[in-house]
Design an enzyme around this catalytic site. Structure first.
Site, PDB file in Angstrom:
ATOM      1  N   GLU A 152       0.830  -1.207   0.000  1.00 15.68           N
ATOM      2  CA  GLU A 152       0.000   0.000   0.000  1.00 15.68           C
ATOM      3  C   GLU A 152       0.862   1.253   0.000  1.00 15.68           C
ATOM      4  O   GLU A 152       0.545   2.238  -0.657  1.00 15.68           O
ATOM      5  CB  GLU A 152      -0.948  -0.004   1.205  1.00 15.68           C
ATOM      6  CG  GLU A 152      -2.130  -0.934   1.019  1.00 15.68           C
ATOM      7  CD  GLU A 152      -2.953  -0.591  -0.225  1.00 15.68           C
ATOM      8  OE1 GLU A 152      -3.116   0.592  -0.537  1.00 15.68           O
ATOM      9  OE2 GLU A 152      -3.410  -1.528  -0.900  1.00 15.68           O
ATOM     10  N   TYR A 185      -6.001   6.721   4.582  1.00 14.16           N
ATOM     11  CA  TYR A 185      -6.183   5.809   3.448  1.00 14.16           C
ATOM     12  C   TYR A 185      -5.427   4.495   3.685  1.00 14.16           C
ATOM     13  O   TYR A 185      -5.980   3.406   3.572  1.00 14.16           O
ATOM     14  CB  TYR A 185      -5.703   6.442   2.124  1.00 14.16           C
ATOM     15  CG  TYR A 185      -5.622   5.388   1.060  1.00 14.16           C
ATOM     16  CD1 TYR A 185      -6.775   4.959   0.424  1.00 14.16           C
ATOM     17  CD2 TYR A 185      -4.414   4.740   0.769  1.00 14.16           C
ATOM     18  CE1 TYR A 185      -6.744   3.920  -0.491  1.00 14.16           C
ATOM     19  CE2 TYR A 185      -4.369   3.704  -0.140  1.00 14.16           C
ATOM     20  CZ  TYR A 185      -5.536   3.293  -0.767  1.00 14.16           C
ATOM     21  OH  TYR A 185      -5.508   2.255  -1.655  1.00 14.16           O
ATOM     22  N   ASP A 242      -9.141   7.063  -1.506  1.00 16.01           N
ATOM     23  CA  ASP A 242      -8.099   7.873  -2.136  1.00 16.01           C
ATOM     24  C   ASP A 242      -8.740   8.622  -3.309  1.00 16.01           C
ATOM     25  O   ASP A 242      -9.960   8.582  -3.483  1.00 16.01           O
ATOM     26  CB  ASP A 242      -6.899   7.011  -2.573  1.00 16.01           C
ATOM     27  CG  ASP A 242      -7.214   6.203  -3.813  1.00 16.01           C
ATOM     28  OD1 ASP A 242      -8.412   6.084  -4.167  1.00 16.01           O
ATOM     29  OD2 ASP A 242      -6.281   5.703  -4.445  1.00 16.01           O
TER      30      ASP A 242
END
Ligand code: SF4
Length: 303
Positions: A45, A128, A146
């Site tokens: 991520e 996020y 996002d």
């Protein structure tokens, strides 16, 4: 009352199924999607932010071979971490990841925490990333929002993200997540945003959401219709003139050199003063060690 509240039940279960079916058939096969290991997901991520997904997947594979566990990353010197991050840009993400690994080892027994709150408390982990890790690695029904997800959900429900407040968007994103498929849903929405619902000229004809989509039906939020500030675009400065570009070149130069390197000349269009200020800022952020000599400013990767 805002747009979501007026819209009532925001996401039709049939729309959810259509997006998940489309993802099963057409979703991108990225190396990091084959795992739900929390550390591996955290790495992916952070890498995938502001880096093209295919490039991030390639880098993720090498990274996991180099630092296969939180402990391996936590015990590595910062300089090794920055070297392994080469080519991904935004080097501060590497430093954050390294610091987060050290906190996970020191405070969580080497296990990535599962709650959004505990994840957000880690260095450099924003809302996020915390939500994406909670959803993908732990199956938590939380929506990771996002810019892609904002665009997709905003267009579907009210014709554009400009029509929703931040809190409405988060409520909508959370309520959209299927309880039993949080990971697939998170990946699927990301793919819709990157492959069909592009910022300009969305490819609605190939989109699984078209039958439910306000934007495809011609609806636009008021801010866009009236040409308010949210619809205005400022011209982007040339990338080489930005501080981000300069910081990237300085770290690259330090990474390529073996030891202390002088930073007393221009780099690109940035004069010696700007270079000096950027080196000092990078040292303050932990990406470089810097020292003043009698006549120069020198820097190297942290030891
Ligand atoms: S139908 Fe078009 S605007 Fe709506 S989500 Fe799909 S690509 Fe985006």
């Amino acid at each position: 009352m805002d747009a979501v509240a007026e819209a009532g039940p925001a996401i039709d279960p049939a729309l959810r199924d259509a997006i998940l079916d489309w993802y099963a058939a057409a979703g991108r096969e990225l190396a990091f999607r084959a795992t739900t290991d929390p550390y591996a997901v955290l790495v992916s991520e952070l890498m995938a932010q502001q880096t093209q997904a295919a490039r991030a997947a390639e880098a993720w594979t090498s990274w996991m071979a180099r630092f296969p566990s939180v402990e391996a990353l936590a015990s590595a010197p910062v300089a090794d971490v920055l070297r392994a991050w080469a080519g991904l840009g935004y080097n501060r993400r590497a430093v954050h990841l390294h610091r987060a690994a050290r906190v996970i080892v020191a405070e969580h027994g080497g296990r990535v925490p599962s709650s959004v709150e505990a994840l957000e408390a880690l260095p450099g982990i924003g809302p996020y990333t915390a939500r994406a890790v909670a959803a993908i690695a732990f199956g938590e029904p939380v929506g990771a929002v996002d810019v892609n997800v904002k665009r997709v959900l905003g267009r579907i429900v009210v014709g554009g993200a400009e029509g929703l407040t931040a809190s409405s968007m988060q409520t909508l994103a959370d309520s959209a997540v299927p309880r039993d498929r949080a990971a697939d849903w998170t990946h699927a929405l990301m793919d819709v945003g990157q492959r069909v619902c592009r910022p300009r000229r969305p490819n609605c004809a190939d989109c699984p959401a078209i039958a439910w989509c306000a934007y495809a039906a011609g609806v636009r939020p008021a801010a866009l219709v009236t040409g308010g500030r949210t619809g205005a675009r400022r011209p982007e400065p040339a990338f080489e003139s930005t501080n981000r570009w300069l910081r990237g070149r300085i770290v690259e130069r330090a990474r390529d050199a073996d030891g202390w390197t002088r930073f007393d000349t221009s780099i690109g269009v940035h004069g010696p003063g700007a270079v000096r200020a950027a080196v000092i800022a990078l040292a303050r952020d932990g990406l470089l060690d810097a020292r003043e000599t009698a006549t120069n400013l020198e820097a190297r990767l942290p030891r």
